[in-house]
Design a protein around this motif. Structure first.
Motif, short mmCIF file in Angstrom:
data_model
loop_
_atom_site.label_atom_id
_atom_site.label_comp_id
_atom_site.label_asym_id
_atom_site.label_seq_id
_atom_site.Cartn_x
_atom_site.Cartn_y
_atom_site.Cartn_z
N VAL A 320 -14.36 -0.60 0.40
CA VAL A 320 -13.63 -0.40 -0.56
C VAL A 320 -12.64 1.09 -0.51
CG1 VAL A 320 -15.43 -1.15 -2.53
CG2 VAL A 320 -15.63 1.25 -1.38
N ALA A 321 -12.82 1.68 0.66
CA ALA A 321 -11.84 2.72 0.94
C ALA A 321 -11.86 3.03 2.34
CB ALA A 321 -12.31 4.05 0.31
N ILE A 322 -10.73 3.53 2.94
CA ILE A 322 -10.85 4.06 4.41
C ILE A 322 -10.97 5.75 4.06
CG2 ILE A 322 -9.38 4.56 6.34
CD1 ILE A 322 -7.74 1.86 5.41
N ALA A 323 -12.22 5.99 4.69
CA ALA A 323 -12.61 7.35 4.34
C ALA A 323 -11.93 8.49 4.68
CB ALA A 323 -14.25 7.40 5.06
N GLY A 324 -11.57 9.27 3.61
CA GLY A 324 -10.46 10.35 3.66
C GLY A 324 -9.13 9.96 3.71
N VAL A 325 -8.84 8.76 3.85
CA VAL A 325 -7.37 8.48 4.15
C VAL A 325 -6.74 7.71 2.83
CG1 VAL A 325 -5.67 7.18 5.56
CG2 VAL A 325 -7.87 8.04 6.43
N MET A 326 -7.35 6.67 2.24
CA MET A 326 -6.80 5.94 1.23
C MET A 326 -7.85 5.03 0.63
SD MET A 326 -3.38 3.88 0.52
CE MET A 326 -1.98 5.50 0.48
N GLY A 327 -7.96 5.00 -0.89
CA GLY A 327 -8.86 4.22 -1.48
C GLY A 327 -8.33 2.60 -1.28
N GLY A 328 -9.23 1.79 -1.70
CA GLY A 328 -8.92 0.09 -1.62
C GLY A 328 -8.38 -0.34 -3.02
#
Lengths: 812, 344
Positions: A320-328
C-alpha cells in the motif's frame, strides 16, 4: 526549506528582527539563507468581493458583466473575461485606485461601451506562484472560500503580508527541515524560548487497537512504526490560512487530510501518511521488504517495479506504500474516504535513500527520512496531526496508538572539557561562556567537575556525536568572528617545490618565452578521437566512465594531441590560423578492460605548431612553420633542461607523416630511451580536422624529469685559436645529412670543436637526384695552437671519408 | 719672388673657396702642392737665389705652403662634415612603423594562479603534493568520513568508472595519501593543486572538470585560530595587505568545525557592488579543523594531534582576479583569450 516568517513567529518570538535580519543572523551562524522572498509583490487596495450577478456583456461574447459587493455602500459594476467567473463567488477585486504587481494601476475603464469599475484578479495577477493551484484556477480568476469576509484586505486573506526565508541547508542540519527545528536555531541565536504547538489528543470511545493492527517484519529498516485510527472524517478543502502556509512552503494544497499531514511534516520534520483505512485488509499494516519484481502503482499513477532491498508498507495482502517514499494509489485518501489510518514512522535513512535513488523518486518525505528523522517526533507529530484532524476534518480520534518500536533511541551524552574547547579553538572562554552557549541551544548538561560538563544532546540534533561537534556549536553560537587569529607554534619547516614541479615550471617558462601559448584541455574525450590519433600508447586499453554525460566525454584521453588539434581547428575557424601551443597534462593508461587497480597516469608534454612562423610584419617575408621550427623548440628546451645525448631517429608511427617524423631518443651512454615523437600530422588526419599543415610533438615527462639537471659546470674559455674549414659536396638527394655529420665527428674526433650545415642546394646547378651541401668545420686544440699542416691533413681525411662513404663529389 | 709667392697664395685661397667636394679638393691639392705644382716650381728656382735671399724666401715659401695646406685641411673637414650630414639625411627611416616583435606566449591563467598560490605557501613553509585523478572510493570518500550512502555524498555528484574507482571529486584524497605516507609523523604542511571532476552540465559557472588547490596542516596543538591566521596571511599576500577575512559556519564531512571563508571584495573594498552582490564580501574558500575520524583513519591519534584543512577553486579565484565571466573560456583556449595573459 522555505520558512514563512509569519508562521515561524508562532514558535519563537522574533520581535525586533525583520525577515532579512533573521536571514543575516542564520547565515552568519551556519544556516545559509539563500534569499528572502516578499510574498507581497506590490499590491494595494485589493479586497474580497462578492459576485452578486454575472451576465453576458451586451457587446462581447467572451466578457461577463458583474455586479460586485466589496463591502462599500455601492456595488461595483465590473467586466471580467475569465471563464470560471460565476455569481455567488467570493473573489479578489482590485478596486479603482488599486495597484497590482508590476506597478499596474487599476482605473475606471470603458470596455466595449460599458463602464468597468475595477478588476477581478487571477492568482498570477496577484503575483502568486500559481503553479501550486488547480488548473482551472490558474487559467481563470482566483475563487476564494465562501466563508471569506467581503471587504477584507486580500493581503490578510491570502497571507501575502508574509516573507519567506529560503534555507540552503547543509546535509548535517536536517533539523532545520522543520519549522520547530528552525525555531530552536533562531531561539539559540536570539537567546529566546521556543513555544511548541498544541498536541493533546482527546480521543473517542473507539479503541484503536480494535480497528487496526501493526506488524513490523523488517526492524532493521523500520525502527518505529506508529499509527492512529481516525473515524468519520469529512473531506473538504483545508482552511485558507493552512493552504497559504503550505503554498508559502512550496507545497500544493490537496484536501484537509493530506494538507494536515503535510502541515505537520513542515512543523516537525516528521513525514506522515494517511491511508484510507477501509481499503486496508482488516485495518492491518505489515512492514516488510519487497519481493523481487513485485509491482505496485504509486499515488502518481505510475506502476513501479520493486527490488528486494526496498521497504514496503503492506496490509498483509498487497503493498500500500513504498516506505517513506510514496503512498500507493490503492489506499489513497479520496473524496469518499471515511476512516483513516494515520502513519508516523522512523524508517532507516539509508534504506529510504537507496530506494528513492533506485526508483528515481524523491519526495518531501524521502528527503527528510534520508537524513534520519528525529525519533522523538514520531509520536509528537502523530498526536499533533490527530489534533488537527479532529479540528479541521471533524475526525473522531480513536483511543490509543498502535505501534511497534524496534530500535530505541540511545541518549547522546558527551563530556567536554573547557581546556579542550579553548585549545581547539585558540580562544580564552570561561566555563560560564560555554555553558551559556548550551543554554541558548536548549541543550541540558551536568557539570562533572570544575572544568568538565556532560552535555545531553537532544535527539533533534542527531548530527552531534562527538566533542568536536559540541566545540563547533560553541564556536558558531559564540561567533566565528570572536575566534582570534594566530600563527602556529612549533617547528618551522622549509617550504619547497619538488624537482618535477620546478622542471614543469621551467618548461612553461621557456616555451612561453619562445612565443607558445599554454593551453588546458579536458581529460575526457570521444573514443573516436583516440582511434583517430592513438599516440604513443596505442596498446593501452581505455578507461571509460560508467555513466558518461555524453559520448563526447566518455573516455579518458591517452594522448594530448587530439584536443590540441581541436584547439587549432577552433582558432582557425575564428581567423586565427597561426597556432603555436603546448600543454602538459595527464593521460590514463591501463592493461585492464575493467579496472581492478588504478590506471597509470602519465604526464606528457605536447606541442602543436601550424600556420606562419613569423607574425605578420611589413618587412618580413611570411613563411609557414615546418619540422625544423618544432625541432628547434625541442633542442633548445633540452639544452635548457641540461639534458644531453638527444637523438632524432626516422620513424613512421600511426598518425604522423611517414617521411617527416622522428622518434626522439636520449642516449644516456648506457641505453637509448625513447621519449616520444615529433613530426608532421598525417595529411589524412589534417584533412579530416580541416587544418593546414600541422607539426606536433608528444613526449613523456617522467624521463625528462629524471634526466634534467640544474647543475652548471663551468668550462674554461679557449686559450688557443680555432681554425675553420668549409666543405662543399654533392650527394644523393635522399641522404640524411646527420649521417655526414656523424661521419665527420667520427673521423675528426676531439680536435673537431663544431660542425654546422650552412647551405643546402638542389636545382639547375646540380644534376637531378643530387643535392649540394656545404658544411663549416671548426678545429681547435685546448692546450696548444694547431698548425695549418695538421689541420689540412686531418681535414683531408675527413673529406676522403665522406667521399668514400657517401659517394660524395667534392665541389671546388 | 716673394711677390710671386704671395700672389700664388692669394690665387690658391681664392680658388679654394669654390671647391665643394672631395674630388675637386684632391685635384686642387695636386695642382698647388703636387710635384708639378707652381709652389714646387718656385722652390726649385730657389737654388738661383743668393745666400741672403734664400732663407727669407724659403720661410715665405713654407708659410705659403702651410697656409694652403691648412686651408685644404679645414676645407676637407668641412666637406666631410657636409658629406656625413648628407649621408645621414639619406639614411633617415620611418620610426613610426611597427617594430619586429619577438612573440611571447602566456602561461595558462589557471596555472598562473596555481603558481602564485604555491609560491605564497612555499614561502610559509609548505610543500606541494600531487595525487592521482582517478581515485579509489576509499580515498575520495570513505577515508574523508563519507561512508557509502552518506547523504553528504550528494554534495558532490561523481563520475564513477567502476564501483571502486572514480574521478576524484576534490583534491582531498591527496591529504589522506600524504598522511598515510607520513606514517604518523608531524608536522605535515602541504598544499595540493590538481584537477577534479563532478557531474555538472557545463555552463558559464559550472564545469565537469575544474581545478582545486587545498592545504593541510597536522601537528600537535594546531588551533582554529591558527587556521584563521594562516588564511588571513594568505589572502593578504594574494589580494593585498588591507584584505580582511570573515568565517561563516558551514559543513564538510571531513572537518569539524567547518567554515566558509569570505574576503572583503577587492572591487569595492567592502562597500558593496555588483560583484559581491552588495554584501562587501566574496566567498573564496572552504575550511575547517580536520575531523577526528579522518585523523583516526589515517593513523593519527586525535587526542594527540590536530590540524586544519582548506580548499579553494582555482577557476573562481582566476575569474575574480581577472574579471572573467565564463568558466568555459579556460578550456576553450581561444588565442584571443590566452593572449591577454602574456603579462606577468
Amino acid at each position: 526549506m522555505r520558512v514563512s516568517y509569519g508562521w515561524l513567529s508562532e514558535y519563537v518570538d522574533v520581535t525586533g528582527y525583520s525577515a532579512s535580519d533573521l536571514a543575516e543572523k542564520l547565515t552568519r551562524s551556519g544556516v545559509e539563507v539563500d534569499i528572502v522572498e516578499k510574498l507581497n509583490q506590490g499590491i494595494t487596495n485589493v479586497v474580497v468581493g462578492y459576485v452578486k450577478t454575472c451576465e453576458k456583456h451586451p457587446n462581447a461574447d467572451k466578457l461577463s458583466l458583474c455586479t460586485v459587493d466589496v463591502g462599500k455602500e455601492e456595488d461595483l459594476q465590473i467586466i471580467c473575461g475569465a471563464k470560471n467567473i460565476a455569481a455567488g463567488q467570493k473573489v479578489p477585486v482590485a478596486v479603482p485606485g488599486a495597484v497590482l504587481p508590476g506597478n499596474f494601476k487599476i482605473k475606471k475603464a470603458k470596455l466595449r461601451g460599458v463602464e468597468s469599475y475595477g478588476m477581478i484578479c487571477s492568482a498570477k495577477e496577484l503575483g502568486m506562484n500559481d503553479r501550486l493551484l488547480p488548473k482551472e484556477i490558474q487559467e481563470g480568476i482566483l475563487v476564494l472560500p465562501d466563508d471569506t469576509n467581503v471587504g477584507d484586505d486580500i493581503l490578510e486573506v491570502l497571507g501575502l503580508n508574509d516573507e519567506v526565508l529560503e534555507l540552503e541547508l547543509t546535509p548535517n542540519r536536517s533539523d532545520c527541515l522543520s519549522m520547530i527545528g528552525t525555531a530552536y536555531e533562531i531561539a539559540a541565536i536570539l537567546g529566546r524560548e521556543v513555544k511548541l504547538p498544541l498536541a493533546e489528543v482527546s480521543s473517542s470511545s473507539t479503541i484503536a487497537a480494535d480497528k487496526i493492527s501493526v506488524k513490523n517484519l523488517s526492524p532493521e529498516n523500520c525502527h518505529h512504526y506508529s499509527a492512529r485510527y481516525i473515524e468519520e472524517v469529512s473531506i473538504q478543502p483545508s482552511p485558507l490560512w493552512m493552504q497559504n502556509r503550505l503554498m508559502a512552503a512550496g507545497i500544493r494544497p490537496i484536501n484537509n487530510i493530506v494538507d494536515i499531514t503535510n502541515y505537520v511534516m513542515l512543523e516537525y520534520g516528521q513525514p506522515l501518511h494517511a491511508f484510507d483505512a477501509d481499503q486496508l485488509n482488516e485495518g492491518h499494516i505489515e512492514v516488510r521488504l519487497a519481493e523481487k519484481d513485485e509491482k505496485m502503482t504509486t499515488l502518481d499513477e505510475v506502476e513501479r517495479t520493486l527490488e528486494e532491498s526496498m521497504l514496503l508498507i503492506t496490509d498483509g495482502t498487497k503493498p500500500v506504500a513504498i516506505a517513506g517514499v510514496m503512498g500507493g494509489a490503492n489506499s489513497e485518501v479520496q473524496a469518499e474516504t471515511i476512516n483513516i489510518l494515520l502513519e508516523s514512522a522512523k524508517f532507516s535513512g539509508s534504506s529510504v535513500r537507496i530506494t528513492s535513488k533506485k526508483l528515481g523518486l524523491r519526495s518531501e518525505s524521502s528527503l527528510r527520512f534520508e537524513k534520519e528523522v528525529n525519533p522523538e517526533n514520531v509520536t509528537a507529530a502523530l498526536n499533533r496531526a490527530a489534533v488537527l484532524l479532529s479540528q479541521y476534518a471533524n475526525g473522531k480520534v480513536a483511543d490509543g496508538i498502535v505501534e511497534e518500536l524496534s530500535v530505541q533511541n540511545p541518549a547522546t551524552n558527551i563530556e567536554i572539557s573547557l581546556r579542550k574547547v579553548n585549545d581547539y579553538l585558540g580562544t580564552d572562554l570561561s566555563k560560564e561562556d560555554v555553558k551559556h552557549v548550551f543554554d541558548r541551544l536548549h541543550f541540558s548538561y551536568t557539570e562533572t567537575d570544575e572544568s568538565n560538563v556532560v552535555v545531553h544532546v537532544p535527539s533533534r540534533r542527531g548530527d552531534i556525536t562527538r566533542d568536536v561537534d559540541l566545540i563547533e556549536e560553541v564556536a558558531r553560537i559564540h561567533g566565528y568572528d570572536h575566534i582570534p587569529t594566530s600563527l602556529m607554534v612549533g617547528v618551522t619547516t622549509p617550504g619547497s617545490l619538488t624537482k618535477e614541479q620546478k622542471i614543469r615550471r621551467a618548461i612553461r617558462r621557456i616555451l612561453t618565452d619562445e612565443g607558445l601559448h599554454e593551453v588546458i584541455n579536458y581529460s575526457f574525450t570521444h573514443p573516436s578521437q583516440i582511434k583517430l590519433f592513438p599516440g604513443m600508447y596505442a596498446e593501452s586499453k581505455h578507461v571509460k566512465l560508467a555513466l558518461p554525460m555524453s559520448e563526447e566525454r566518455s573516455t579518458l584521453r591517452t594522448s594530448l594531441i587530439p584536443h590540441l588539434l581541436d584547439v587549432a581547428a577552433y582558432n582557425n575557424n575564428r581567423n586565427q590560423a597561426d597556432v603555436r601551443i603546448f600543454e602538459t597534462g595527464r593521460v590514463f593508461l591501463t592493461e585492464e578492460e575493467t579496472l581492478s587497480r588504478l590506471p597509470e597516469e602519465k604526464e606528457l608534454l605536447s606541442i602543436l605548431l601550424t600556420g606562419k612562423r613569423e607574425t605578420a610584419h611589413w618587412s618580413v617575408q611570411e613563411n609557414k612553420v615546418d619540422f625544423y621550427d618544432l625541432k628547434g623548440h625541442v633542442e633548445t628546451l633540452f639544452e635548457y633542461l641540461g639534458i644531453i645525448g638527444l637523438e632524432f631517429v626516422s620513424a613512421s608511427p600511426n598518425g604522423f607523416h611517414p617521411g617527416r617524423t622522428a622518434s626522439i631518443q636520449i642516449n644516456t651512454g648506457e641505453q637509448n630511451i625513447e621519449l616520444g615523437w615529433i613530426g608532421q600530422l598525417h595529411p589524412s588526419i589534417q584533412q579530416e580536422k580541416d587544418l593546414e599543415e600541422v607539426y606536433i610533438l608528444e613526449i613523456a615527462l617522467e624521463e625528462v624529469y629524471k634526466l634534467s639537471s640544474f647543475d652548471i659546470e663551468y668550462v674554461s674559455l679557449p686559450k688557443y685559436p680555432a681554425i675553420g674549414r668549409d666543405i662543399a659536396i654533392v650527394v644523393g638527394q635522399t641522404l640524411q645529412i646527420g649521417e655526414i655529420v656523424n661521419s665527420i665527428k667520427e673521423t675528426a674526433k676531439e680536435l673537431l670543436e663544431s660542425v654546422s650545415v650552412f647551405d643546402i642546394y638542389t636545382g639547375e646547378k646540380v644534376s637531378s637526384g643530387k643535392k649540394s651541401v656545404a658544411l663549416s668545420l671548426t678545429y681547435r686544440h685546448n692546450e696548444r695552437t694547431l698548425t695549418d699542416e695538421e689541420v689540412t691533413e686531418l681535414h683531408s681525411k675527413v673529406v676522403e671519408e665522406i667521399e668514400k662513404s657517401f659517394n660524395a663529389e667534392l665541389r671546388k | 719672388m716673394k711677390e710671386q709667392l704671395e700672389a700664388l697664395k692669394l690665387e690658391a685661397l681664392k680658388e679654394l673657396e669654390s671647391v665643394n667636394d672631395s674630388k675637386t679638393l684632391n685635384d686642387f691639392r695636386v695642382k698647388y702642392l703636387g710635384k708639378k705644382g707652381p709652389l714646387t716650381e718656385i722652390l726649385r728656382g730657389m737654388g738661383k737665389l743668393s745666400n741672403e735671399e734664400r732663407p727669407v724666401i724659403g720661410q715665405v715659401a713654407n708659410e705659403v705652403r702651410s697656409a694652403i695646406g691648412n686651408a685644404i685641411q679645414s676645407k676637407q673637414d668641412e666637406i666631410s662634415r657636409k658629406e656625413l650630414e648628407n649621408r645621414l639625411k639619406e639614411e633617415t627611416i620611418d620610426i613610426t612603423l611597427p617594430g619586429r616583435k619577438p612573440t611571447q606566449g602566456a602561461i595558462h591563467p589557471l596555472n598562473k594562479v596555481i603558481q602564485d598560490i604555491e609560491d605564497i605557501f612555499v614561502g610559509m613553509g609548505y610543500t606541494v603534493e600531487e595525487g592521482p585523478e582517478v581515485e579509489k572510493d576509499y580515498y575520495n570518500f570513505e577515508a574523508l568520513n563519507l561512508p557509502k550512502d552518506h547523504p553528504a555524498r550528494d554534495m558532490q555528484d561523481t563520475f564513477y568508472i567502476t564501483e571502486e574507482f572514480l574521478m576524484r571529486t576534490h583534491t582531498s584524497p591527496v591529504q589522506i595519501r600524504t598522511m598515510e605516507a607520513k606514517k604518523g609523523e608531524v608536522p605535515i604542511k602541504i598544499i595540493c593543486p590538481g584537477r577534479v571532476y563532478r557531474r555538472d552540465d557545463d555552463d558559464a559557472t559550472h564545469s565537469h572538470a575544474f581545478t582545486q588547490i587545498e592545504g593541510l596542516v597536522i601537528d600537535k596543538n594546531v588551533r582554529m585560530s591558527d587556521l584563521k591566521g594562516t588564511l588571513l596571511q594568505f589572502v593578504q599576500e594574494m589580494y593585498g595587505k588591507d584584505t580582511q577575512i570573515r568565517l561563516r559556519p558551514s559543513f564538510f564531512p571531513f572537518t569539524e568545525p567547518s567554515a566558509e571563508v569570505d574576503i572583503t571584495c577587492a572591487n569595492c573594498k567592502g562597500d558593496g557592488c555588483r560583484i559581491c552582490k552588495q554584501t562587501g564580501w566574496i566567498e573564496i574558500l572552504g575550511s575547517g579543523m580536520v575531523h577526528p575520524r579522518v585523523l583516526e583513519m589515517a593513523g593519527y591519534d586525535p587526542n594527540e594531534y590536530s590540524g586544519f584543512a582548506f580548499g579553494m577553486g582555482v577557476e573562481r579565484i582566476a575569474m575574480l582576479k581577472y574579471g572573467i565571466d565564463d568558466i568555459r573560456h579556460f578550456f576553450t583556449n581561444d588565442l584571443r583569450f590566452l593572449n591577454q595573459f602574456v603579462r606577468i
